[in-house]
Write an enzyme that holds these catalytic residues in place. Structure first.
Site, PDB file in Angstrom:
ATOM      1  N   TRP A 175       0.827  -1.218   0.000  1.00 17.07           N
ATOM      2  CA  TRP A 175       0.000   0.000   0.000  1.00 17.07           C
ATOM      3  C   TRP A 175       0.855   1.258   0.000  1.00 17.07           C
ATOM      4  O   TRP A 175       0.494   2.245  -0.646  1.00 17.07           O
ATOM      5  CB  TRP A 175      -0.993  -0.037   1.166  1.00 17.07           C
ATOM      6  CG  TRP A 175      -1.872  -1.241   1.064  1.00 17.07           C
ATOM      7  CD1 TRP A 175      -1.876  -2.338   1.878  1.00 17.07           C
ATOM      8  CD2 TRP A 175      -2.808  -1.524   0.013  1.00 17.07           C
ATOM      9  NE1 TRP A 175      -2.767  -3.279   1.415  1.00 17.07           N
ATOM     10  CE2 TRP A 175      -3.355  -2.810   0.274  1.00 17.07           C
ATOM     11  CE3 TRP A 175      -3.247  -0.829  -1.110  1.00 17.07           C
ATOM     12  CZ2 TRP A 175      -4.319  -3.402  -0.551  1.00 17.07           C
ATOM     13  CZ3 TRP A 175      -4.208  -1.408  -1.931  1.00 17.07           C
ATOM     14  CH2 TRP A 175      -4.734  -2.677  -1.651  1.00 17.07           C
ATOM     15  N   ASP A 215      -0.860   6.264   6.939  1.00 12.48           N
ATOM     16  CA  ASP A 215      -1.992   5.366   6.680  1.00 12.48           C
ATOM     17  C   ASP A 215      -1.981   4.330   7.799  1.00 12.48           C
ATOM     18  O   ASP A 215      -1.037   3.559   7.933  1.00 12.48           O
ATOM     19  CB  ASP A 215      -1.790   4.703   5.311  1.00 12.48           C
ATOM     20  CG  ASP A 215      -2.823   3.629   4.997  1.00 12.48           C
ATOM     21  OD1 ASP A 215      -3.660   3.309   5.860  1.00 12.48           O
ATOM     22  OD2 ASP A 215      -2.770   3.087   3.871  1.00 12.48           O
ATOM     23  N   LYS A 234     -11.132  -2.668   8.265  1.00 16.67           N
ATOM     24  CA  LYS A 234     -10.259  -3.659   8.880  1.00 16.67           C
ATOM     25  C   LYS A 234     -10.507  -3.757  10.384  1.00 16.67           C
ATOM     26  O   LYS A 234     -10.692  -4.832  10.924  1.00 16.67           O
ATOM     27  CB  LYS A 234      -8.790  -3.326   8.612  1.00 16.67           C
ATOM     28  CG  LYS A 234      -8.470  -3.392   7.124  1.00 16.67           C
ATOM     29  CD  LYS A 234      -7.087  -2.886   6.807  1.00 16.67           C
ATOM     30  CE  LYS A 234      -6.844  -2.854   5.316  1.00 16.67           C
ATOM     31  NZ  LYS A 234      -6.847  -4.165   4.682  1.00 16.67           N
TER      32      LYS A 234
END
Length: 360
Positions: free
Chosen positions: A101, A171, A195
């Site tokens: 990511w 993030d 998540k």
């Protein structure tokens, strides 16, 4: 009803208590005669839902008053472009690439300015976090970017990088609300909620006031400006109302459980059970250097692809769902977020022991 232990990396397990509450309110939210799914986002009832969710999140994280909480759509992936569009004043940003990511965020930012990869752990398949104590931070960098917990590879920053005074953007999708954080250490701390917090379809971005301006890159769409959403209290357009409602319920559950300090202890306890077994196992082994292990995502392998496939198949039959590793890594991965009970991890370890005895 038979609930499985769901080890999915996201969308992921939610607290059963929260799901039951939502079930009870599905047709009639607190006597208003309709579901939150049907409700106008301009209604007083929904305004109370979003206000309460924000207040509880501020309380849980100790968010200072000079930070805005934005409930946005597009997931974490839209932030990969929204961040450079809003923050690149000098047209320069530094990225630390520790997984898939961060790598995608780095690639996206290159469309908007000079993007420097100042550290990476790609040389060893992202199995560690590089030393970030003295990085070659660009003197004109607008910000330094990290992905704090790497869902796919199972690594976690235990210490934030030394950004030498530059704004840190993080993030935190897969470690959001898993432990206390000092929000003031960041310019922006954001994460997709699917998540560790709620259902899929939303990102929460916590942005320091001085980073919310009209001075954005030319051509930045209205919907991609932080200021658009900050000025409208996340209600510029129709937000993901049901997701905000569900996240609000999870915030209340977290407060009831004792807050983030308690969650951290619980998460450490669960992760220790699994890592301790991996460290003494003759069949399974973890893929991350011990000092950088995530409390949330635990990848492991047998070293034999056929055996890995057999494990995934048999664990599913035993009611342990979604243990297949990410396609880029293979093997297995157990995501043990806040809502995963300790019993789930105990059941997994017991199954792994049994599998090891039968397959060694």
């Amino acid at each position: 009803m038979s609930r499985v232990y769901n080890f999915s990396a996201g969308p992921a397990v939610l607290p059963e208590e929260v799901l039951k509450e939502a079930q009870e309110e599905m047709l009639d939210y607190r006597g208003c005669g309709m579901s939150v799914m049907e409700m106008s986002h301009r209604s007083k009832v929904f305004q109370n839902i979003i206000d309460e969710a924000e207040a509880d999140l501020r309380d849980l994280m100790g968010i200072p008053s000079n930070y805005k909480v934005l409930f946005l759509q597009g997931g974490a992936s839209l932030q990969f472009s929204m961040i450079p569009m809003n923050l690149m004043k000098n047209g320069v940003a530094d990225y630390i690439v520790t997984g898939q990511w961060a790598k995608k965020a780095y690639a996206e930012a290159q469309k908007y300015g000079k993007t420097n990869k100042i550290a990476s752990s790609e040389d060893k398949t992202f199995s560690y976090i590089p030393d970030c104590s003295d990085l070659p931070i660009s003197p004109d960098a607008d910000y330094v970017y990290i992905c704090e917990n790497n869902t796919i590879y199972g690594t976690k920053y235990k210490k934030l990088p030394n950004t030498k005074g530059k704004t840190l953007v993080a993030d935190v999708s897969s470690c959001f609300l898993s432990e206390p954080v000092n929000v003031s250490d960041y310019g922006i701390i954001y994460g997709g909620v699917q998540k560790n917090i709620g259902p899929a379809g939303m990102v929460i971005s916590i942005v320091r006031d001085d980073l919310i301006t009209d001075d954005v890159l030319p051509g930045t769409p209205t919907m991609m400006k932080f200021k658009t959403h900050a000025d409208a209290g996340s209600l510029y357009n129709t937000p993901n109302c049901y997701c905000i409602y569900m996240c609000g319920k999870v915030f209340k559950w977290l407060k009831k459980m004792g807050g983030l300090e308690v969650m951290k202890q619980r998460n450490e306890e669960k992760a220790k059970l699994l890592y301790d077994f991996l460290d003494q196992s003759k069949l399974f082994k973890g893929t991350v250097v011990p000092e950088d292990r995530s409390l949330m995502n635990v990848p492991f392998i047998t070293g034999n692809a056929d055996l890995d496939a057999k494990f995934v198949k048999e664990s599913k039959e035993a009611g342990l769902e979604n243990l297949k590793g990410h396609r880029t890594v293979g093997g297995m991965r157990a995501s043990i977020y806040n809502a995963m009970p300790k019993e789930g991890v105990e059941a997994l370890v017991a199954f792994m022991k049994k599998f090891e005895e039968e397959n060694l």
